[in-house]
Design a protein around this motif. Sequence first.
Motif, PDB file in Angstrom:
ATOM      1  N   GLY A 405       2.980  -4.510  -3.071  1.00  0.00           N
ATOM      2  CA  GLY A 405       4.389  -4.287  -2.784  1.00  0.00           C
ATOM      3  C   GLY A 405       4.760  -4.786  -1.399  1.00  0.00           C
ATOM      4  O   GLY A 405       3.978  -4.645  -0.454  1.00  0.00           O
ATOM      5  N   TRP A 406       5.953  -5.382  -1.291  1.00  0.00           N
ATOM      6  CA  TRP A 406       6.395  -5.913  -0.008  1.00  0.00           C
ATOM      7  C   TRP A 406       7.915  -5.985   0.037  1.00  0.00           C
ATOM      8  O   TRP A 406       8.607  -5.712  -0.949  1.00  0.00           O
ATOM      9  CB  TRP A 406       5.759  -7.271   0.250  1.00  0.00           C
ATOM     10  CG  TRP A 406       6.312  -8.424  -0.536  1.00  0.00           C
ATOM     11  CD1 TRP A 406       7.161  -9.388  -0.098  1.00  0.00           C
ATOM     12  CD2 TRP A 406       6.036  -8.758  -1.909  1.00  0.00           C
ATOM     13  NE1 TRP A 406       7.440 -10.302  -1.101  1.00  0.00           N
ATOM     14  CE2 TRP A 406       6.752  -9.933  -2.214  1.00  0.00           C
ATOM     15  CE3 TRP A 406       5.254  -8.160  -2.917  1.00  0.00           C
ATOM     16  CZ2 TRP A 406       6.716 -10.526  -3.479  1.00  0.00           C
ATOM     17  CZ3 TRP A 406       5.213  -8.758  -4.172  1.00  0.00           C
ATOM     18  CH2 TRP A 406       5.933  -9.921  -4.439  1.00  0.00           C
ATOM     19  N   PHE A 407       8.437  -6.374   1.187  1.00  0.00           N
ATOM     20  CA  PHE A 407       9.876  -6.409   1.406  1.00  0.00           C
ATOM     21  C   PHE A 407      10.226  -7.626   2.248  1.00  0.00           C
ATOM     22  O   PHE A 407       9.400  -8.173   2.992  1.00  0.00           O
ATOM     23  CB  PHE A 407      10.350  -5.142   2.136  1.00  0.00           C
ATOM     24  CG  PHE A 407       9.971  -5.175   3.586  1.00  0.00           C
ATOM     25  CD1 PHE A 407      10.878  -5.615   4.548  1.00  0.00           C
ATOM     26  CD2 PHE A 407       8.692  -4.848   3.994  1.00  0.00           C
ATOM     27  CE1 PHE A 407      10.517  -5.695   5.879  1.00  0.00           C
ATOM     28  CE2 PHE A 407       8.318  -4.931   5.328  1.00  0.00           C
ATOM     29  CZ  PHE A 407       9.244  -5.356   6.274  1.00  0.00           C
ATOM     30  N   ASP A 408      11.467  -8.065   2.157  1.00  0.00           N
ATOM     31  CA  ASP A 408      12.059  -8.968   3.151  1.00  0.00           C
ATOM     32  C   ASP A 408      13.556  -8.698   3.262  1.00  0.00           C
ATOM     33  O   ASP A 408      14.319  -9.556   3.698  1.00  0.00           O
ATOM     34  CB  ASP A 408      11.790 -10.441   2.819  1.00  0.00           C
ATOM     35  CG  ASP A 408      12.291 -10.847   1.442  1.00  0.00           C
ATOM     36  OD1 ASP A 408      13.061 -10.085   0.824  1.00  0.00           O
ATOM     37  OD2 ASP A 408      11.915 -11.939   0.983  1.00  0.00           O
ATOM     38  N   SER A 515      -2.163  -2.641  -2.238  1.00  0.00           N
ATOM     39  CA  SER A 515      -1.847  -3.365  -1.008  1.00  0.00           C
ATOM     40  C   SER A 515      -0.351  -3.292  -0.757  1.00  0.00           C
ATOM     41  O   SER A 515       0.440  -3.670  -1.630  1.00  0.00           O
ATOM     42  CB  SER A 515      -2.275  -4.836  -1.121  1.00  0.00           C
ATOM     43  OG  SER A 515      -3.679  -4.952  -1.185  1.00  0.00           O
ATOM     44  N   TRP A 516       0.031  -2.802   0.418  1.00  0.00           N
ATOM     45  CA  TRP A 516       1.443  -2.612   0.748  1.00  0.00           C
ATOM     46  C   TRP A 516       1.784  -3.305   2.068  1.00  0.00           C
ATOM     47  O   TRP A 516       1.013  -3.229   3.020  1.00  0.00           O
ATOM     48  CB  TRP A 516       1.782  -1.124   0.931  1.00  0.00           C
ATOM     49  CG  TRP A 516       1.268  -0.104  -0.032  1.00  0.00           C
ATOM     50  CD1 TRP A 516       0.639   1.065   0.285  1.00  0.00           C
ATOM     51  CD2 TRP A 516       1.389  -0.098  -1.457  1.00  0.00           C
ATOM     52  NE1 TRP A 516       0.355   1.783  -0.838  1.00  0.00           N
ATOM     53  CE2 TRP A 516       0.806   1.099  -1.931  1.00  0.00           C
ATOM     54  CE3 TRP A 516       1.928  -0.987  -2.380  1.00  0.00           C
ATOM     55  CZ2 TRP A 516       0.745   1.426  -3.277  1.00  0.00           C
ATOM     56  CZ3 TRP A 516       1.862  -0.672  -3.722  1.00  0.00           C
ATOM     57  CH2 TRP A 516       1.288   0.521  -4.161  1.00  0.00           C
ATOM     58  N   LEU A 531      -2.524  14.799  -4.740  1.00  0.00           N
ATOM     59  CA  LEU A 531      -2.703  13.357  -4.620  1.00  0.00           C
ATOM     60  C   LEU A 531      -4.139  13.037  -4.215  1.00  0.00           C
ATOM     61  O   LEU A 531      -4.754  13.766  -3.436  1.00  0.00           O
ATOM     62  CB  LEU A 531      -1.778  12.792  -3.547  1.00  0.00           C
ATOM     63  CG  LEU A 531      -0.362  12.374  -3.891  1.00  0.00           C
ATOM     64  CD1 LEU A 531       0.341  11.905  -2.625  1.00  0.00           C
ATOM     65  CD2 LEU A 531      -0.344  11.280  -4.932  1.00  0.00           C
ATOM     66  N   ARG A 532      -4.654  11.933  -4.743  1.00  0.00           N
ATOM     67  CA  ARG A 532      -5.907  11.360  -4.269  1.00  0.00           C
ATOM     68  C   ARG A 532      -5.583   9.936  -3.839  1.00  0.00           C
ATOM     69  O   ARG A 532      -5.302   9.074  -4.678  1.00  0.00           O
ATOM     70  CB  ARG A 532      -6.972  11.366  -5.359  1.00  0.00           C
ATOM     71  CG  ARG A 532      -7.246  12.747  -5.953  1.00  0.00           C
ATOM     72  CD  ARG A 532      -7.892  13.688  -4.923  1.00  0.00           C
ATOM     73  NE  ARG A 532      -8.191  14.987  -5.518  1.00  0.00           N
ATOM     74  CZ  ARG A 532      -7.372  16.022  -5.496  1.00  0.00           C
ATOM     75  NH1 ARG A 532      -6.187  15.913  -4.899  1.00  0.00           N
ATOM     76  NH2 ARG A 532      -7.704  17.158  -6.060  1.00  0.00           N
ATOM     77  N   HIS A 533      -5.612   9.704  -2.540  1.00  0.00           N
ATOM     78  CA  HIS A 533      -5.108   8.458  -1.959  1.00  0.00           C
ATOM     79  C   HIS A 533      -6.266   7.775  -1.244  1.00  0.00           C
ATOM     80  O   HIS A 533      -6.616   8.125  -0.129  1.00  0.00           O
ATOM     81  CB  HIS A 533      -3.974   8.806  -0.983  1.00  0.00           C
ATOM     82  CG  HIS A 533      -3.152   7.661  -0.515  1.00  0.00           C
ATOM     83  ND1 HIS A 533      -3.524   6.865   0.550  1.00  0.00           N
ATOM     84  CD2 HIS A 533      -1.968   7.172  -0.955  1.00  0.00           C
ATOM     85  CE1 HIS A 533      -2.593   5.945   0.756  1.00  0.00           C
ATOM     86  NE2 HIS A 533      -1.638   6.106  -0.147  1.00  0.00           N
ATOM     87  N   TRP A 534      -6.883   6.778  -1.924  1.00  0.00           N
ATOM     88  CA  TRP A 534      -8.105   6.180  -1.420  1.00  0.00           C
ATOM     89  C   TRP A 534      -8.005   4.647  -1.401  1.00  0.00           C
ATOM     90  O   TRP A 534      -7.398   4.027  -2.272  1.00  0.00           O
ATOM     91  CB  TRP A 534      -9.304   6.537  -2.314  1.00  0.00           C
ATOM     92  CG  TRP A 534      -9.567   7.989  -2.507  1.00  0.00           C
ATOM     93  CD1 TRP A 534      -9.531   8.971  -1.571  1.00  0.00           C
ATOM     94  CD2 TRP A 534      -9.942   8.634  -3.744  1.00  0.00           C
ATOM     95  NE1 TRP A 534      -9.857  10.186  -2.126  1.00  0.00           N
ATOM     96  CE2 TRP A 534     -10.112  10.016  -3.464  1.00  0.00           C
ATOM     97  CE3 TRP A 534     -10.161   8.195  -5.037  1.00  0.00           C
ATOM     98  CZ2 TRP A 534     -10.490  10.938  -4.443  1.00  0.00           C
ATOM     99  CZ3 TRP A 534     -10.534   9.107  -6.014  1.00  0.00           C
ATOM    100  CH2 TRP A 534     -10.695  10.466  -5.721  1.00  0.00           C
ATOM    101  N   ASN A 535      -8.660   4.043  -0.435  1.00  0.00           N
ATOM    102  CA  ASN A 535      -8.881   2.590  -0.438  1.00  0.00           C
ATOM    103  C   ASN A 535      -7.593   1.770  -0.478  1.00  0.00           C
ATOM    104  O   ASN A 535      -7.597   0.641  -0.986  1.00  0.00           O
ATOM    105  CB  ASN A 535      -9.751   2.170  -1.630  1.00  0.00           C
ATOM    106  CG  ASN A 535     -11.234   2.209  -1.310  1.00  0.00           C
ATOM    107  OD1 ASN A 535     -11.629   2.523  -0.175  1.00  0.00           O
ATOM    108  ND2 ASN A 535     -12.059   1.910  -2.290  1.00  0.00           N
ATOM    109  N   ASN A 536      -6.513   2.308   0.034  1.00  0.00           N
ATOM    110  CA  ASN A 536      -5.278   1.536   0.070  1.00  0.00           C
ATOM    111  C   ASN A 536      -5.202   0.752   1.379  1.00  0.00           C
ATOM    112  O   ASN A 536      -5.607   1.244   2.435  1.00  0.00           O
ATOM    113  CB  ASN A 536      -4.070   2.458  -0.075  1.00  0.00           C
ATOM    114  CG  ASN A 536      -4.084   3.172  -1.411  1.00  0.00           C
ATOM    115  OD1 ASN A 536      -3.830   2.572  -2.450  1.00  0.00           O
ATOM    116  ND2 ASN A 536      -4.390   4.465  -1.402  1.00  0.00           N
ATOM    117  N   ALA A 685      -5.610  -4.220  -3.095  1.00  0.00           N
ATOM    118  CA  ALA A 685      -5.496  -4.663  -4.480  1.00  0.00           C
ATOM    119  C   ALA A 685      -6.225  -5.960  -4.770  1.00  0.00           C
ATOM    120  O   ALA A 685      -6.390  -6.325  -5.932  1.00  0.00           O
ATOM    121  CB  ALA A 685      -4.011  -4.822  -4.844  1.00  0.00           C
ATOM    122  N   VAL A 686      -6.653  -6.677  -3.725  1.00  0.00           N
ATOM    123  CA  VAL A 686      -7.245  -8.002  -3.915  1.00  0.00           C
ATOM    124  C   VAL A 686      -8.637  -8.023  -3.294  1.00  0.00           C
ATOM    125  O   VAL A 686      -8.821  -7.687  -2.119  1.00  0.00           O
ATOM    126  CB  VAL A 686      -6.363  -9.103  -3.299  1.00  0.00           C
ATOM    127  CG1 VAL A 686      -6.944 -10.479  -3.599  1.00  0.00           C
ATOM    128  CG2 VAL A 686      -4.933  -9.012  -3.845  1.00  0.00           C
TER     129      VAL A 686
END
Length: 705
Positions: A405-408, A515-516, A531-536, A685-686
């Motif tokens: 996810g991304w923005f511009d 990936s953010w 929540l389980r928030h890992w490896n982001n 994510a990659v």
Amino acid sequence: MRRLPIILLLAVLSAQSATAKTIFVTPNGGGPGYAADGSLAAARTEAFSSATMRAVLPGDIVQLLLDTPDAAATLYRERVVLSQKRSGERAPVVIRGLGARTRIVGKSVDQVRDCPMPEDDAERSCGDLYAFLSSPRKPDLLTALVASPDSEIEEGPRSTRSRLAIPIGRAGRLADAACLDLDRVDSVVVEDLTFEDCWMTAIRAIGSRRIAFRRSLIIGGSYGLAARGQADHPSDQVIVEDVTWVQDASGFDRAKLTRDGPFRCRDGRATERGCPGVMWRSIPWGASHHGAYEHFNGALLGGTDLKGGIIFRRNTILAAFNGIRLKAASCDALPASELSPTTCPYNANLWIYENLFSYVRDNPVELEIWSTKVHIFGNRIHNAHAWFSFDNMGGGPVFVYGNRGWFDDIPAVARSPSAPGDAPCLRRPVPRNGTEEGFDPRLDRRFDYLKARWLPVGVEQVEASGRVVWMDPLELACDASIAGRVIKLALPPRGAAPDTFRYATHAPIYVFNNSWYLRSPVTGIGAAANLRHWNNAILFCKPDTPGYQPSLCKATPEVFNAARCGREFVRSDDLGRYFGAEGNIPLFDCFRWLPMDENGQDIPSLRSAFDHDVSNNGFPQAFAQIADFERHGRMADPGFRAPERGDFTLVRGAAAATSACLVSEAADGRLACVDAPAGRAFAGAVAPDGQLYGGPSSSGFRPPN
């Protein structure tokens, strides 16, 4: 003699298969029909009509054709109903077009309303007496799709941010508000079509199952497919795949719109990620959520009481309000503690993957009341508000992994150099009752689609008791709902009865290996609940990051006010804004660590765990003493190649290329972070070799065919 019934049954099934046929149709029928290359496909055709569909049998193909050999496109304007088709042998009815050459054209919003907005502040009714007496008082959108015309649903206090979308029921002005109606149909495929201006929905499916909607383009509409199950006709096995939906086409060159893109904007730019229109650029969030532009408040797939086997994949959702929105409405009245897969058999086995969501004003993914066994992976999210909405949702497990996810850009308040579009939002409120806060007559009024009337300016709804509920001026402002967040959770609203607010208590919400590139918090306006928030891998924008723009890369609002951001909750005194060790964008905003119940008491059993994440801003020092918070988290630039363009491949030596945690599935289906041998695990994510993360290797993470 005992074998005779079996022989007869086989003979009947064989005869049914033998009678399957292709029915060639044109808008009016009678004349010839032509294939996409202009060749003669049928010397005589039937009309594409409800009458023709009554003769259709399971296994039949209804093929839409051109009515002249050199037509750029043939327009089909008649609303069509396919009703009560049951397929004992699972052979579907197939409704097939010629892609962009066969266009099903519906009604505009103004035609559906058939009731001009009044210029004064008075209520204006354009409905007949029957509609007024038989319809519910509450102008409730998606719920009207599930409820009979004379039903009335009373609800207790609930989050003002969980209001429903436009009703797609079959009463009053909405009776014909679908281009294609599927009524108690078992097994149907709709493919290779273009739907244009089908307000409120391209396809409405009531009490239907085994639905496949694919390889189509939709321009406009509140919904692409609006579906609901019934107690006597449950809905399951719904597939939406390879569909492109451009809801707000105002920023596009409509004449050049295709399913596969690239998409040409009004200013001449060509892009695969679509173009911002008035909903993104000019209209306040509140006006499109529950105001004069509420007809945008829909989704490509809007489902109510859909059972398992829902696949939503490889779709392109551009300039829309939501992406997919599923609600277990029949479970709304159950106490939260009584929700289970048995008592609430809806929103189970969901696969949402490999979609593109771009310029989404509210939620790419929104799950309500109850969901279980949900996989959300491999999606790309560009310029969206609250990406994954689990607000007041019970159930679990939910798996969110391998997403980018991304923005511009930012909605409403600024124009981005990369996508200029329309002028930013501008409101002209008129003071009311001697107060400084007022309402804008152009934006802050609702149309009640069931009673066919415009409510007075600023009135959100009229309850069954006759009590008038006014809109919240803070929700109508141009800067409302622009900060956004990745994960949308919440807390019980003020006045909620005990055992009514829902958390994912059945199993956790797992968010891992994503990936953010962010201008917003990871979560906020709520608490971390199970929540389980890992490896982001997280990159917050700041002056040294690619694509940095000062107008976009700042905390919103700039001055934190807990009482304001948490005004709807049972308590807000301990909500905070939590920055990492660096940067000016908080990791958490308007946030508390533990969820709480309807009495404002902590729920320690739903504590969360964050660990092994990589963030260029680091993590809040305020949570350093919490055992389950980022014991192995790393403050480092993840090493994305070009995140401002959506490229999250890793550069040489990237911090995200390694991790000490390998997310694995246990025998009971739960996930855990296990120690990873060198080179076995990474964050984000990659993978270092450029491959997209596909989840743990166990069979439960293999998507269906």
